[in-house]
Scaffold this active site. Sequence first.
Site, PDB file in Angstrom:
ATOM      1  N   ASP A  84       3.306  -4.465  10.784  1.00  0.00           N
ATOM      2  CA  ASP A  84       3.977  -3.450  10.667  1.00  0.00           C
ATOM      3  C   ASP A  84       3.225  -2.111  11.242  1.00  0.00           C
ATOM      4  OD1 ASP A  84       2.118  -3.192   8.712  1.00  0.00           O
ATOM      5  OD2 ASP A  84       3.667  -2.526   6.893  1.00  0.00           O
TER       6      ASP A  84
ATOM      7  N   ASP B  51       6.405  -9.583   3.799  1.00  0.00           N
ATOM      8  CA  ASP B  51       6.108  -9.247   2.612  1.00  0.00           C
ATOM      9  C   ASP B  51       7.050  -8.050   2.133  1.00  0.00           C
ATOM     10  OD1 ASP B  51       4.443  -9.064   0.314  1.00  0.00           O
ATOM     11  OD2 ASP B  51       2.846  -7.847   1.308  1.00  0.00           O
TER      12      ASP B  51
ATOM     13  N   HIS C 172      -1.465 -13.028   4.103  1.00  0.00           N
ATOM     14  CA  HIS C 172      -1.635 -11.756   4.560  1.00  0.00           C
ATOM     15  C   HIS C 172      -3.300 -11.385   4.949  1.00  0.00           C
ATOM     16  CE1 HIS C 172      -2.274 -10.447   0.451  1.00  0.00           C
ATOM     17  NE2 HIS C 172      -1.089 -10.230   0.102  1.00  0.00           N
TER      18      HIS C 172
ATOM     19  N   ASN D 133      -5.479  -8.309   4.250  1.00  0.00           N
ATOM     20  CA  ASN D 133      -5.296  -7.712   3.419  1.00  0.00           C
ATOM     21  C   ASN D 133      -5.668  -8.201   2.214  1.00  0.00           C
ATOM     22  OD1 ASN D 133      -2.638  -6.666   5.519  1.00  0.00           O
ATOM     23  ND2 ASN D 133      -3.943  -5.135   4.487  1.00  0.00           N
TER      24      ASN D 133
ATOM     25  N   HIS E 190      -5.394 -12.421  -2.333  1.00  0.00           N
ATOM     26  CA  HIS E 190      -6.214 -11.485  -3.309  1.00  0.00           C
ATOM     27  C   HIS E 190      -7.256 -12.007  -3.939  1.00  0.00           C
ATOM     28  CE1 HIS E 190      -2.502  -8.813  -3.457  1.00  0.00           C
ATOM     29  NE2 HIS E 190      -1.853  -9.989  -2.976  1.00  0.00           N
TER      30      HIS E 190
ATOM     31  N   LEU F 256      -0.492   0.326  -1.153  1.00  0.00           N
ATOM     32  CA  LEU F 256       0.632  -0.372  -0.271  1.00  0.00           C
ATOM     33  C   LEU F 256       1.190  -1.402  -1.258  1.00  0.00           C
ATOM     34  CD1 LEU F 256      -0.663  -0.997   3.555  1.00  0.00           C
ATOM     35  CD2 LEU F 256       1.225   0.378   2.762  1.00  0.00           C
ATOM     36  N   ALA F 257       2.677  -1.195  -1.142  1.00  0.00           N
ATOM     37  CA  ALA F 257       3.226  -2.231  -2.207  1.00  0.00           C
ATOM     38  C   ALA F 257       4.260  -2.810  -1.222  1.00  0.00           C
ATOM     39  CB  ALA F 257       3.950  -1.519  -3.141  1.00  0.00           C
TER      40      ALA F 257
HETATM   41 ZN   LIG Z   1       0.014  -9.679  -1.483  1.00  0.00          ZN
END
Ligand SMILES: [Zn+2]
Length: 383
Positions: free
Chosen positions: A250, A274, A218, A221, A197, A307-308
Amino acid sequence: MNEANRHAIAADHVFDGWARHKDAAVVVEGSLIVGVIPRSELPLGLQVRKLPSEIWLAPGFIDLQVNGGGDVLFNNLPTPEAILAIAAAHRKFGTTALLPTFITDTSEKMKAAFASVESLAEREPGILGIHLEGPFLSSEKAGVHDPSLMRQPSSADLELLCGPRKGALLVTLAPERVPRGFIAQLAKHGVRVSLGHSMATYAETLAAMAEGLSGFTHLFNAMRPLASREPGPIAAALESPNAWFGIIVDGFHVNPAMLRLALRGLSRPILVTDAMPPVGGRQSRFALYGAEIQIVEGRCTRSDGTLAGSALHMAAAVRNCVQMLGVPLEVAFRFASRNPAEFIGLGHLLGNLRPGYRADVVALDVGTLEVLATWVAGKESAA
Ligand SMILES: [Zn+2]
């Protein structure tokens, strides 16, 4: 040695983390592995757990990024009971050890999450420690994290993160959002620091790595993308043989072509899920920061489409790694067990089926992905 304490698990294929043995057995004494031997050499009288034909035994999967499972979200319920429910849900899919992952939230809840994990550290071998994903992140790459809860580390945070603890600690942070020297202090106290992040540039990432940052959360992302004149964290990650990166295979989070590109780099891949509450649960929706997250066609998304996390489990991550990325099964097993063990400093105890290693084992049908049983520290649990 107490021979009476021994038992064995026999299967057509045993992958020990390095090589495959046909018609072999893992011999276990107490919580540890004594050896992997040909089935024909099993001593008479030894208790042997026999598995159906064509079943594989592999090192139990280790998932370093688990937000929830079994209809429980760790952030909504940071208690020891919640952690155990999440671990039980994931164990059905071959995960024998994990890091419950607590995302950006208030410092009070973060402390509660930390204390809950600590209370389990010495009695629950499947709970290896905690992954704190946030709150020292970039609001520019918030993803589903609440940007209003992101902050700079305080002296109380430093005390919590660098204080005495029993389990492993993985912290995902944005290097550009923490003071210089902060990463070095965490690393000095055995904390694994991972970039995520983040809008860090290539130069900022290299500086963080020089301080001790060794992971990438990740990859691709929620981070600055690869670009021709500003390669950012992704290029820095893939150039380093001393870095590890988590990937969510995924088919939704990252295009498989990008993941195949990443696998050609020098750093070491780790399969993570995740995962969110629906994994091993019954409900197709849950609340995160009070907003509803729905599962539609396998994706966990907020109403605005963000996306969560995922609805992925480790057995599916291994299968997707083989089918979408063209990785040999044995290599995918390594990404799911040996690499995560090594990243968090447990490579001497977990991730291999070899003498002296903890008997954390998964028995699965690699064709159907069905997990038949798992063993944690030598103790079996049927799936
Ligand atoms: Zn994250």
